[in-house]
Design an enzyme around this catalytic site. Structure first.
Site, PDB file in Angstrom:
ATOM      1  N   LYS A 276      50.625  37.926  39.986  1.00 59.57           N
ATOM      2  CA  LYS A 276      51.004  39.192  40.606  1.00 59.57           C
ATOM      3  C   LYS A 276      52.323  39.032  41.354  1.00 59.57           C
ATOM      4  O   LYS A 276      52.657  37.934  41.797  1.00 59.57           O
ATOM      5  CB  LYS A 276      49.932  39.609  41.628  1.00 59.57           C
ATOM      6  CG  LYS A 276      48.636  40.076  41.027  1.00 59.57           C
ATOM      7  CD  LYS A 276      47.667  40.518  42.120  1.00 59.57           C
ATOM      8  CE  LYS A 276      46.345  40.979  41.523  1.00 59.57           C
ATOM      9  NZ  LYS A 276      46.457  42.190  40.684  1.00 59.57           N
ATOM     10  N   ARG A 350      36.602  41.888  35.209  1.00 61.65           N
ATOM     11  CA  ARG A 350      35.696  42.239  34.110  1.00 61.65           C
ATOM     12  C   ARG A 350      35.115  40.986  33.448  1.00 61.65           C
ATOM     13  O   ARG A 350      34.019  41.022  32.897  1.00 61.65           O
ATOM     14  CB  ARG A 350      36.428  43.152  33.121  1.00 61.65           C
ATOM     15  CG  ARG A 350      37.595  42.520  32.443  1.00 61.65           C
ATOM     16  CD  ARG A 350      38.568  43.538  31.847  1.00 61.65           C
ATOM     17  NE  ARG A 350      39.384  44.214  32.867  1.00 61.65           N
ATOM     18  CZ  ARG A 350      40.319  45.116  32.589  1.00 61.65           C
ATOM     19  NH1 ARG A 350      40.531  45.479  31.337  1.00 61.65           N
ATOM     20  NH2 ARG A 350      41.019  45.685  33.558  1.00 61.65           N
TER      21      ARG A 350
HETATM   22  N1  BES Z   1      41.912  43.203  41.681  1.00 66.09           N
HETATM   23  C1  BES Z   1      42.772  43.855  40.776  1.00 66.09           C
HETATM   24  C2  BES Z   1      42.714  45.366  40.904  1.00 66.09           C
HETATM   25  C3  BES Z   1      43.336  45.959  42.133  1.00 66.09           C
HETATM   26  C4  BES Z   1      44.672  46.274  42.156  1.00 66.09           C
HETATM   27  C5  BES Z   1      42.563  46.262  43.223  1.00 66.09           C
HETATM   28  C6  BES Z   1      45.226  46.862  43.266  1.00 66.09           C
HETATM   29  C7  BES Z   1      43.108  46.846  44.342  1.00 66.09           C
HETATM   30  C8  BES Z   1      44.445  47.157  44.348  1.00 66.09           C
HETATM   31  C9  BES Z   1      42.380  43.501  39.345  1.00 66.09           C
HETATM   32  O1  BES Z   1      41.880  42.233  39.151  1.00 66.09           O
HETATM   33  C10 BES Z   1      43.630  43.585  38.537  1.00 66.09           C
HETATM   34  O2  BES Z   1      44.509  42.803  38.743  1.00 66.09           O
HETATM   35  N2  BES Z   1      43.675  44.546  37.617  1.00 66.09           N
HETATM   36  C11 BES Z   1      44.818  44.745  36.802  1.00 66.09           C
HETATM   37  C12 BES Z   1      44.346  45.003  35.396  1.00 66.09           C
HETATM   38  C13 BES Z   1      45.433  44.960  34.372  1.00 66.09           C
HETATM   39  C14 BES Z   1      45.978  43.560  34.231  1.00 66.09           C
HETATM   40  C15 BES Z   1      44.874  45.450  33.059  1.00 66.09           C
HETATM   41  C16 BES Z   1      45.571  45.954  37.332  1.00 66.09           C
HETATM   42  O3  BES Z   1      44.939  46.906  37.775  1.00 66.09           O
HETATM   43  O4  BES Z   1      46.786  45.915  37.334  1.00 66.09           O
HETATM   44 MN    MN Z   2      43.395  40.792  38.873  1.00 69.44          MN
END
Ligand code: BES
Ligand code: MN
Ligand code: ZN
Length: 509
Positions: A276, A350
């Site tokens: 990230k 997931r």
């Molecule tokens: N934990 C994150 C989701 C999240 C993002 C929660 C911002 C709270 C605030 C999750 O694991 C994630 O990184 N999801 C990705 C999925 C994508 C790679 C398909 C996302 O939402 O960007």
């Molecule tokens: Mn994630």
């Protein structure tokens, strides 16, 4: 902060609080207090903007004619609409105003509300509940607090003409509040302090309430074939844990099949190799809020001795990049036997839930299974911080969750599932891939992925990414970790799965 119940008296010290309904209608005690003050409240309400709207507060310092330090009038809204949540908001608003005011004692008079269906006992209990929830603080890591910012309020006495009834009605609300507070603590804690092992240790404390707690380590999980969950933790120095909690509160003859709650517990989500951006990454300490809510809900249910069988399962992992981390393109084998192509290591929640859901349905054969997860950023784009996303292939379960959410002020909004979305996660080389082919409908494709691992038990998924943390204080939810989900799950159980105390012991749903 201590909360207690007493009969109504206007000769109290500290802060004396009375209520008003919309259109400046003072309660019965409010009228008496106004009289002692020579009509000061009436004059102030007539000339100012205070109208008795929900959560509004009007303050009178050192009122002549009374023993107290100050009088507060708190609005509870339109008389006909005054229900549980309005009383909670009033309790939260009072505590919000007084918490660091220097005042140590508050006494709140709750009178019968003309036109409202609520009993005074219930109204008083709900006000107390709001005070307890709104009074939450997370100060563990402050070693110094300036004197004028220190919490001062130590006692809230909720006065009514049915103190005994209020005390009784409050008992189970207090249990739920303890669950909410536990969740808020777990979510607020940083990831260097609360990780899989230490969270599991905290959960073990529920044993003293009668919850059966098991903590499975990586060896056991590997034996069971949980390659999806373990792959996520592969880059971490810490050991993954699967936390399994069972509360068997239903009478014996009621049938054993539990309702199951499953939580995403990513104690920190760096994204892994699909790392990230650094800005805001600190927020990812709360990527275990789903697990936090499940633990808090189990605590609430056990503490109030809910007459239902409930299991809580949490997948606790840390998503880190390192030389041992899984790579984009890796294929892992899940406990279900299905293979997963990991296109993006940041879509890790997931993967964790795939194994946690499969394990839960296989071991417990639940009547219903609800998972909670801070799963997608996309749900925050769709629904913001107002509703959690709800996905389910079962209308009864979905409707029960919607109703529970409304009743508790933790609302959920249903979004669709559809075979056309499901196709989008078919992989070219494995059974499924962990992201859709584009960014379209990101929360839905995530839900479709989970559905493949729920194996046809009635299932619902709550995407709580927008609800776990709040940047804005509300009367019963201070800034920071909200504890979202505890009240919702508790109410879901209370209204749908609990065996009534008297009469027939057949499960209701
Ligand atoms: N934990 C994150 C989701 C999240 C993002 C929660 C911002 C709270 C605030 C999750 O694991 C994630 O990184 N999801 C990705 C999925 C994508 C790679 C398909 C996302 O939402 O960007
Ligand atoms: Mn994630
Ligand atoms: Zn995550």
């Amino acid at each position: 902060m201590r909360i207690s119940f007493a009969n109504i008296s206007t000769s109290r010290r500290g802060a004396l609080v009375v209520t008003a309904t919309a259109d400046r209608e003072l309660s019965r005690t409010g009228l008496a207090v106004d009289k002692s003050m020579g009509g000061a409240i009436g004059r102030a309400m007539g000339s100012g903007r205070f109208s008795g709207k929900k959560g509004q507060v009007l303050e009178f310092p050192a009122p002549a004619g009374l023993k107290c330090n100050r009088v507060l009038v708190v609005g509870i809204g339109e008389a006909a609409d005054v229900a549980a949540l309005a009383m909670e908001a009033a309790g939260g608003a009072v505590v919000g105003r007084l918490a660091t005011s220097g005042e140590t004692d508050a006494a709140v008079a709750v009178d019968a509300i003309k036109g409202s269906k609520m009993s005074v006992a219930e109204a008083a209990a709900r006000l107390a509940y709001g005070a307890r929830l709104g009074g939450y603080r997370f100060d563990r890591y402050r070693t110094r607090i300036e004197d004028d910012k220190k919490p001062s309020l130590g006692s809230v006495v909720v006065m009514s003409r049915d103190a005994a009834g209020a005390r009784k009605a409050y008992a189970s609300l207090d249990s739920v509040a303890s669950g909410v507070r536990m969740t808020r603590d777990l979510v607020s804690e940083p990831a260097n302090v609360k990780y899989a092992e230490t969270i599991a240790e905290d959960a073990r404390e529920l044993q003293s309430l009668g919850v059966k707690v098991e903590v499975l380590g990586e060896r056991r999980m590997r034996q069971m074939g949980m390659g999806a969950l373990l792959g996520v933790n592969q880059g971490s120095e810490r050991e993954a844990k699967l936390l399994v909690m069972q509360w068997n509160g239903a009478p014996r003859q009621a049938g054993r099949h539990p309702v199951a709650f499953v939580g995403k517990g990513v104690t920190f989500d760096t994204g892994g190799i699909s790392i990230k951006p650094s800005g805001g990454m600190e927020d990812m300490k709360w990527d275990m809020a789903g697990a936090g809510a499940v633990i808090g809900a189990m605590r609430a249910l056990a503490a109030r001795k809910a007459r239902a069988n409930v299991v809580g399962v949490c997948g606790l992992v840390e998503n880190m990049p390192s030389g041992t981390a899984q790579r984009p393109g890796d294929v892992v084998k899940s406990m279900s036997g299905r293979t997963i192509e990991v296109i993006n290591t940041d879509a890790e929640g997931r993967l964790v839930l795939a194994d946690a859901l499969w394990y839960t349905q296989k071991r417990f054969k639940p009547r219903a299974m609800v998972d909670l997860a801070t799963l997608t950023g996309a749900i925050v784009v769709s629904l913001g911080h107002v509703h959690a996303g709800l996905f389910s292939d079962n209308d009864d379960l979905a409707n029960a969750l919607i109703a529970a959410g409304k009743a508790e002020g933790e609302t959920v909004w249903r979004l669709p599932l559809d075979d056309q979305y499901d196709k989008d996660i078919d992989s070219d080389i494995a059974d499924v891939k962990n992201v859709g082919s584009g960014r379209a409908a990101g929360s839905i494709t995530a839900a479709q992925f989970l559905k493949r691992f729920a194996n046809d038990v009635p299932w619902a998924h709550l995407d709580i990414a927008g609800m776990a943390w709040s940047g804005k204080a509300k009367p019963t939810v201070p800034k920071g970790a909200t504890g979202f989900g505890v009240r919702l799950l508790d109410r879901l159980v209370a209204d749908n799965y609990e065996v009534p105390v008297t009469g027939d012991t057949k499960p209701s749903a």
